[in-house]
Design an enzyme around this catalytic site. Structure first.
Site, PDB file in Angstrom:
ATOM      1  N   LYS A 102      -2.391 -11.576  -8.740  1.00 37.61           N
ATOM      2  CA  LYS A 102      -3.672 -12.198  -8.383  1.00 37.61           C
ATOM      3  C   LYS A 102      -4.841 -11.394  -8.927  1.00 37.61           C
ATOM      4  CE  LYS A 102      -5.268 -10.012  -4.231  1.00 37.61           C
ATOM      5  NZ  LYS A 102      -6.382 -10.150  -3.352  1.00 37.61           N
ATOM      6  N   LYS A 112      -9.944  -6.784  -6.830  1.00 37.72           N
ATOM      7  CA  LYS A 112     -10.874  -5.705  -7.165  1.00 37.72           C
ATOM      8  C   LYS A 112     -10.147  -4.465  -7.663  1.00 37.72           C
ATOM      9  CE  LYS A 112     -13.971  -6.601  -3.274  1.00 37.72           C
ATOM     10  NZ  LYS A 112     -13.470  -7.823  -2.871  1.00 37.72           N
ATOM     11  N   LYS A 135       0.842  -1.209   0.000  1.00 37.21           N
ATOM     12  CA  LYS A 135       0.000   0.000   0.000  1.00 37.21           C
ATOM     13  C   LYS A 135       0.870   1.249   0.000  1.00 37.21           C
ATOM     14  CE  LYS A 135      -4.069  -1.917   0.200  1.00 37.21           C
ATOM     15  NZ  LYS A 135      -5.020  -1.886  -0.873  1.00 37.21           N
TER      16      LYS A 135
HETATM   17  P1  ADP Z   1      -9.765  -8.078  -3.131  1.00 39.89           P
HETATM   18  O1  ADP Z   1      -8.426  -8.689  -2.918  1.00 39.89           O
HETATM   19  O2  ADP Z   1     -10.294  -8.285  -4.475  1.00 39.89           O
HETATM   20  O3  ADP Z   1      -9.844  -6.649  -2.687  1.00 39.89           O
HETATM   21  P2  ADP Z   1     -10.738  -8.869  -0.604  1.00 39.89           P
HETATM   22  O4  ADP Z   1      -9.472  -8.266  -0.124  1.00 39.89           O
HETATM   23  O5  ADP Z   1     -11.982  -8.285  -0.066  1.00 39.89           O
HETATM   24  O6  ADP Z   1     -10.743  -8.850  -2.170  1.00 39.89           O
HETATM   25  O7  ADP Z   1     -10.664 -10.425  -0.334  1.00 39.89           O
HETATM   26  C1  ADP Z   1     -11.658 -11.158   0.292  1.00 39.89           C
HETATM   27  C2  ADP Z   1     -11.312 -12.611   0.318  1.00 39.89           C
HETATM   28  O8  ADP Z   1     -11.120 -13.105  -1.007  1.00 39.89           O
HETATM   29  C3  ADP Z   1     -10.017 -12.945   1.066  1.00 39.89           C
HETATM   30  O9  ADP Z   1     -10.187 -14.149   1.735  1.00 39.89           O
HETATM   31  C4  ADP Z   1      -9.016 -13.105  -0.021  1.00 39.89           C
HETATM   32  O10 ADP Z   1      -7.950 -13.957   0.338  1.00 39.89           O
HETATM   33  C5  ADP Z   1      -9.846 -13.717  -1.116  1.00 39.89           C
HETATM   34  N1  ADP Z   1      -9.274 -13.410  -2.427  1.00 39.89           N
HETATM   35  C6  ADP Z   1      -9.275 -12.211  -3.055  1.00 39.89           C
HETATM   36  N2  ADP Z   1      -8.659 -12.307  -4.252  1.00 39.89           N
HETATM   37  C7  ADP Z   1      -8.246 -13.599  -4.372  1.00 39.89           C
HETATM   38  C8  ADP Z   1      -7.576 -14.332  -5.385  1.00 39.89           C
HETATM   39  N3  ADP Z   1      -7.211 -13.757  -6.516  1.00 39.89           N
HETATM   40  N4  ADP Z   1      -7.324 -15.640  -5.174  1.00 39.89           N
HETATM   41  C9  ADP Z   1      -7.712 -16.243  -4.027  1.00 39.89           C
HETATM   42  N5  ADP Z   1      -8.371 -15.609  -3.044  1.00 39.89           N
HETATM   43  C10 ADP Z   1      -8.636 -14.309  -3.195  1.00 39.89           C
END
Ligand code: ADP
Ligand code: TRP
Length: 329
Positions: free
Chosen positions: A194, A197, A111
């Site tokens: 990965k 969002k 970040k």
């Molecule tokens: P993002 O990373 O898209 O902002 P979040 O941080 O809200 O989403 O993640 C919520 C959940 O989804 C967490 O448990 C996170 O590990 C899982 N997650 C998010 N992106 C991935 C991904 N590409 N592969 C596996 N798990 C993911």
């Protein structure tokens, strides 16, 4: 029976990474365990959403959770900011969370790199709030994706430290959980990293078929293999990784064999992948549309979740306060 907990920030639509990293495992556990699922709206404040969007984002994520199969009758489904005991535990844990360890956290360093103009204390103490989310229900298993492994390790550190300091075993050390397997990382469609969002590389559960086709067809590929059994570059390995998760094993095997014999046509592979994703997401997308119309149901779900979550949280916080030494006059 285990206590299971997971959460997702309310910063955007749910995507395939969220589903296969966190939700799918939760769904398998929710029938037979004491399960908690919540929307992390406090966490979303680190990026300063506009007040007019905050509630809408939370509402949308709640709808998408329900559509994905989280059952508010079987588990406790709630909004983080409905449970004031969470920020209280966060405050208490902050007293024993050290600047050095928080600064060393990879998500924090990320970040700092990505948003140098907004390195706020909420970002620095993000893992402490996340630990409070988990410890408040004394959860043992936390279904999350690979990216959350370090945060879980920090939650264990904070629980251990609290227990050591107060000569107790009251707080439980949680583990990141994936059904019998390693934690999942669903890759993005842009060749590296990965699916996320904020990365602009995600396929959302709510995406219409045309949008899914466009996104998949635009995914990065190369000129194709020229030597049999050649190692895959990351962008191609990522496409295969998504296919392995979403498509039938036969389909995956078919394209792997084509790759290994240098006959693969990425256009065909992407077309098949897009259609398989559409088959998977269509029922969820339809449920999202239905649930969106039902304001009464959403209110009922949120109210039920809040009451159940607070019952568990007030018990923990009252014990934690006693352990720390607070007494009422
Ligand atoms: P993002 O990373 O898209 O902002 P979040 O941080 O809200 O989403 O993640 C919520 C959940 O989804 C967490 O448990 C996170 O590990 C899982 N997650 C998010 N992106 C991935 C991904 N590409 N592969 C596996 N798990 C993911
Ligand atoms: N940090 C998680 C993420 O970005 C979301 C989250 C917040 C969470 N609190 C949690 C996940 C507690 C599991 C348990 O993905």
């Amino acid at each position: 029976m285990e206590r299971v907990l997971s959460g997702i920030r309310s910063t955007g639509n749910l995507h395939l990474g969220n589903y296969f990293g966190a939700i799918q495992n939760f769904l398998k556990l929710q029938n037979e365990n004491d399960c908690y699922f919540f929307i992390a709206d406090y966490h979303s404040l680190t990026t300063h959403p506009a007040p007019e969007n905050l509630f809408e984002n939370t509402r949308q994520v709640l709808i998408e959770y329900l559509a994905a199969g989280i059952d508010p009758e079987k588990c406790t489904l709630y909004v983080q900011s409905d449970v004031p005991e969470i920020p209280e535990l966060y405050l208490l844990l902050n007293m024993n969370a050290y600047q050095g360890e928080l600064e060393r956290c990879t998500t924090f360093k990320d970040k700092v790199r990505k948003q140098p103009d907004n390195v706020n204390a909420g970002l620095l103490t993000y893992p402490v709030l996340m630990a409070a989310d988990i410890l408040i229900h004394r959860a043992t298993k936390v279904p999350v994706g690979k990216d959350q492994e370090q945060h879980l390790e920090m939650a264990r550190t904070f629980a251990k430290r609290f227990n050591f300091m107060y000569h107790t075993d009251y707080l439980i050390e949680p583990v990141a959980y994936n059904f019998g397997n390693a934690l999942v990382k669903v890759p993005g469609l842009d060749g590296s990293g990965k699916m996320g969002k904020s990365e602009n590389n995600a396929i959302n559960l709510i995406d219409e078929p045309e949008v899914i086709r466009k996104k998949v067809m635009k995914a990065m590929t190369d000129g194709g293999p020229t030597v049999p059994n050649q190692p895959m570059p990351e962008s191609i390995a990522n496409l295969f990784a998504i296919m392995k998760i979403i498509s039938e094993p036969d389909t995956y095997q078919f394209f792997i064999e084509q790759y290994n014999s240098c006959t693969v046509r990425y256009g065909d592979m992407k077309k098949k992948l897009a259609e398989d994703i559409i088959v998977f997401t269509t029922p969820i997308r339809e449920r999202i549309k239905d649930i969106s119309k039902d304001a009464d149901y959403l209110n009922k779900v949120a109210k039920l979740g809040k009451d159940k979550a607070r019952a568990s949280a007030t018990e923990t916080i009252s014990n934690v306060r006693k352990i720390i030494g607070f007494r009422s006059f």
